[in-house]
Design a protein around this motif. Structure first.
Motif, PDB file in Angstrom:
ATOM      1  N   THR A 138     -22.378 -66.038 -48.065  1.00  0.00           N
ATOM      2  CA  THR A 138     -22.875 -64.969 -48.930  1.00  0.00           C
ATOM      3  C   THR A 138     -24.194 -65.445 -49.507  1.00  0.00           C
ATOM      4  OG1 THR A 138     -20.626 -64.330 -49.525  1.00  0.00           O
ATOM      5  CG2 THR A 138     -22.384 -63.583 -50.987  1.00  0.00           C
ATOM      6  N   ILE A 175     -27.210 -64.558 -52.178  1.00  0.00           N
ATOM      7  CA  ILE A 175     -27.521 -63.732 -53.339  1.00  0.00           C
ATOM      8  C   ILE A 175     -28.901 -64.106 -53.876  1.00  0.00           C
ATOM      9  CG2 ILE A 175     -26.793 -63.101 -55.675  1.00  0.00           C
ATOM     10  CD1 ILE A 175     -24.875 -62.247 -53.423  1.00  0.00           C
ATOM     11  N   VAL A 220     -21.115 -55.806 -47.250  1.00  0.00           N
ATOM     12  CA  VAL A 220     -22.065 -54.837 -47.791  1.00  0.00           C
ATOM     13  C   VAL A 220     -21.985 -53.536 -47.012  1.00  0.00           C
ATOM     14  CG1 VAL A 220     -23.623 -56.669 -48.575  1.00  0.00           C
ATOM     15  CG2 VAL A 220     -23.896 -55.707 -46.297  1.00  0.00           C
ATOM     16  N   THR A 256     -18.008 -59.608 -56.974  1.00  0.00           N
ATOM     17  CA  THR A 256     -18.843 -58.456 -56.663  1.00  0.00           C
ATOM     18  C   THR A 256     -20.189 -58.602 -57.342  1.00  0.00           C
ATOM     19  OG1 THR A 256     -16.879 -57.065 -56.494  1.00  0.00           O
ATOM     20  CG2 THR A 256     -18.984 -55.940 -56.777  1.00  0.00           C
ATOM     21  N   MET A 257     -21.242 -58.548 -56.544  1.00  0.00           N
ATOM     22  CA  MET A 257     -22.593 -58.559 -57.063  1.00  0.00           C
ATOM     23  C   MET A 257     -23.135 -57.149 -56.903  1.00  0.00           C
ATOM     24  SD  MET A 257     -21.717 -61.748 -55.928  1.00  0.00           S
ATOM     25  CE  MET A 257     -21.646 -61.383 -54.217  1.00  0.00           C
ATOM     26  N   TYR A 258     -23.723 -56.607 -57.943  1.00  0.00           N
ATOM     27  CA  TYR A 258     -24.294 -55.275 -57.823  1.00  0.00           C
ATOM     28  C   TYR A 258     -25.640 -55.218 -58.518  1.00  0.00           C
ATOM     29  CZ  TYR A 258     -22.394 -54.478 -62.518  1.00  0.00           C
ATOM     30  OH  TYR A 258     -22.100 -54.578 -63.855  1.00  0.00           O
ATOM     31  N   ALA A 259     -26.517 -54.404 -57.965  1.00  0.00           N
ATOM     32  CA  ALA A 259     -27.847 -54.222 -58.537  1.00  0.00           C
ATOM     33  C   ALA A 259     -27.747 -53.112 -59.579  1.00  0.00           C
ATOM     34  CB  ALA A 259     -28.850 -53.847 -57.455  1.00  0.00           C
ATOM     35  N   SER A 261     -24.021 -58.634 -62.356  1.00  0.00           N
ATOM     36  CA  SER A 261     -25.115 -57.679 -62.291  1.00  0.00           C
ATOM     37  C   SER A 261     -26.416 -58.431 -62.003  1.00  0.00           C
ATOM     38  CB  SER A 261     -25.222 -56.943 -63.624  1.00  0.00           C
ATOM     39  OG  SER A 261     -26.388 -56.156 -63.652  1.00  0.00           O
ATOM     40  N   LEU A 262     -27.173 -57.943 -61.027  1.00  0.00           N
ATOM     41  CA  LEU A 262     -28.444 -58.550 -60.647  1.00  0.00           C
ATOM     42  C   LEU A 262     -29.528 -57.479 -60.608  1.00  0.00           C
ATOM     43  CD1 LEU A 262     -27.093 -60.713 -57.696  1.00  0.00           C
ATOM     44  CD2 LEU A 262     -27.901 -61.572 -59.899  1.00  0.00           C
ATOM     45  N   LEU A 300     -30.686 -56.804 -54.788  1.00  0.00           N
ATOM     46  CA  LEU A 300     -29.961 -57.556 -53.762  1.00  0.00           C
ATOM     47  C   LEU A 300     -30.879 -57.755 -52.549  1.00  0.00           C
ATOM     48  CD1 LEU A 300     -26.350 -56.103 -54.046  1.00  0.00           C
ATOM     49  CD2 LEU A 300     -27.236 -58.248 -54.942  1.00  0.00           C
ATOM     50  N   ALA A 301     -30.352 -58.311 -51.473  1.00  0.00           N
ATOM     51  CA  ALA A 301     -31.172 -58.810 -50.369  1.00  0.00           C
ATOM     52  C   ALA A 301     -31.869 -57.759 -49.516  1.00  0.00           C
ATOM     53  CB  ALA A 301     -30.320 -59.709 -49.472  1.00  0.00           C
ATOM     54  N   GLU A 351     -22.572 -56.094 -53.048  1.00  0.00           N
ATOM     55  CA  GLU A 351     -22.105 -57.083 -52.079  1.00  0.00           C
ATOM     56  C   GLU A 351     -20.819 -57.674 -52.642  1.00  0.00           C
ATOM     57  OE1 GLU A 351     -23.579 -60.971 -49.512  1.00  0.00           O
ATOM     58  OE2 GLU A 351     -25.035 -59.766 -50.619  1.00  0.00           O
TER      59      GLU A 351
END
Length: 171
Positions: A8, A10, A72, A116-119, A149-150, A153-154, A161
């Motif tokens: 993964t 990030i 994703v 969980t990473m989210y924009a 929270s970011l 993302l990529a 993600e």
């Protein structure tokens, strides 16, 4: 060495140490006698592909532990599906998670932890938008979960993600 692990990636806006540009987290396993355990990697045909040639896989099983790389909502060409729609992208990522687990002889019930990473903005509303979709894939109470929270993302248009860890009876 191919095949490589599940991965993964990030994009972090900054690290704790000035000048630091990368951080790598690794999980390694050996048998009780120190021997290498057999590993099995999967890449379901229905899943998206990396846009660069790298030796990472969507899922890896080692004995009873299963690691999934971040899932994703991308098509097989690496383009965002349902750009900026967090509910649709969450559902698609969860479907991808199910596909990887099935090929490794497991299911949603075997998931121990989701990250969980989210924009988007941190807080209750951002969390609630994707949490209800994820919860629908589990019987209560579901696995442990961490949400991050970011700012971005990529891939363009990709706003979620989901990374998973599961355990199932040894094969």
């Amino acid at each position: 060495m191919e095949p490589g692990p599940a991965a993964t990636g990030i994009p972090l806006p900054r690290h704790a140490r000035a000048g630091q540009q990368i951080k790598i987290e690794v999980v390694a396993m050996l048998g009780e006698d120190g021997s290498h355990l057999p590993r099995r990697q999967v890449w379901p045909d229905s899943l998206w592909d990396w846009t660069v040639d790298i030796p990472y896989w969507h899922g890896l099983r080692c004995h009873d532990m299963i690691f999934l790389g971040g899932q994703v909502s991308l098509d097989t060409q690496g383009h965002a599906v349902n750009p900026f729609d967090i509910r649709a992208q969450t559902a698609q990522a969860m479907v991808h998670i199910g596909s990887v687990l099935r090929e490794l002889g497991a299911g949603y019930r075997d998931i121990c932890k989701l990250t969980t990473m989210y924009a988007g903005p941190a807080g209750k509303s951002g969390l609630a938008e994707n949490m209800s979709i994820r919860q629908a894939f589990f019987d209560a109470p579901g696995p442990a979960t961490t949400d991050i929270s970011l700012p971005v993302l990529a891939y363009p248009g990709m706003i979620i993600e989901i990374d998973a860890f599961a355990m199932a009876d040894p094969e």
